[in-house]
Design a protein around this motif. Structure first.
Motif, PDB file in Angstrom:
ATOM      1  N   ALA A  24       0.830  -1.208   0.000  1.00 35.89           N
ATOM      2  CA  ALA A  24       0.000   0.000   0.000  1.00 35.89           C
ATOM      3  C   ALA A  24       0.864   1.258   0.000  1.00 35.89           C
ATOM      4  O   ALA A  24       0.577   2.219  -0.716  1.00 35.89           O
ATOM      5  CB  ALA A  24      -0.927   0.002   1.208  1.00 35.89           C
ATOM      6  N   ALA A  42      -2.729   5.172   1.159  1.00 33.50           N
ATOM      7  CA  ALA A  42      -2.411   3.878   1.773  1.00 33.50           C
ATOM      8  C   ALA A  42      -3.475   3.479   2.791  1.00 33.50           C
ATOM      9  O   ALA A  42      -3.846   2.310   2.898  1.00 33.50           O
ATOM     10  CB  ALA A  42      -1.038   3.933   2.432  1.00 33.50           C
ATOM     11  N   LEU A  45      -6.454   2.168   0.928  1.00 29.98           N
ATOM     12  CA  LEU A  45      -6.195   0.831   0.394  1.00 29.98           C
ATOM     13  C   LEU A  45      -6.255  -0.228   1.485  1.00 29.98           C
ATOM     14  O   LEU A  45      -6.743  -1.334   1.267  1.00 29.98           O
ATOM     15  CB  LEU A  45      -4.826   0.785  -0.289  1.00 29.98           C
ATOM     16  CG  LEU A  45      -4.702   1.524  -1.616  1.00 29.98           C
ATOM     17  CD1 LEU A  45      -3.255   1.539  -2.079  1.00 29.98           C
ATOM     18  CD2 LEU A  45      -5.579   0.883  -2.668  1.00 29.98           C
TER      19      LEU A  45
END
Length: 93
Positions: A24, A42, A45
């Protein structure tokens, strides 16, 4: 009547796994230059809060990356081979 019967079809389900933290962060680094935006990407994700990912993104920003030098590639174009009518006729014989 045959004794063999078709088995019922199996239900195949793909496994859904969130990306690992390294994956990520690496993906976020490729999408943005700002550490705050990388942390947001990130976190989305991974499905975790931004505050949990931000220190890890900052830590990953200090990693050094090794890049390969640019290499030049020379492409030589050659004309396509064409058969002459005499050669094509000779090959048929």
């Amino acid at each position: 009547m045959s004794a063999y019967k078709n088995p019922p079809p199996r239900i195949l389900r793909p496994r859904v796994e969130p990306p690992t933290l390294d994956e990520a962060v690496t993906a976020a680094q490729g999408l943005s230059d700002s550490p705050e935006q990388q942390a947001e990407i990130a976190a989305q994700l991974m499905g975790v809060p931004v505050a949990e990912v931000l220190p890890l993104v900052r830590k990953a920003a200090h990693r050094t990356t090794v890049t390969t030098p640019n290499r030049s590639v020379v492409v030589v174009r050659r004309p396509a081979r064409t058969f002459s009518p005499r050669l094509a006729e000779a090959m048929r014989r």
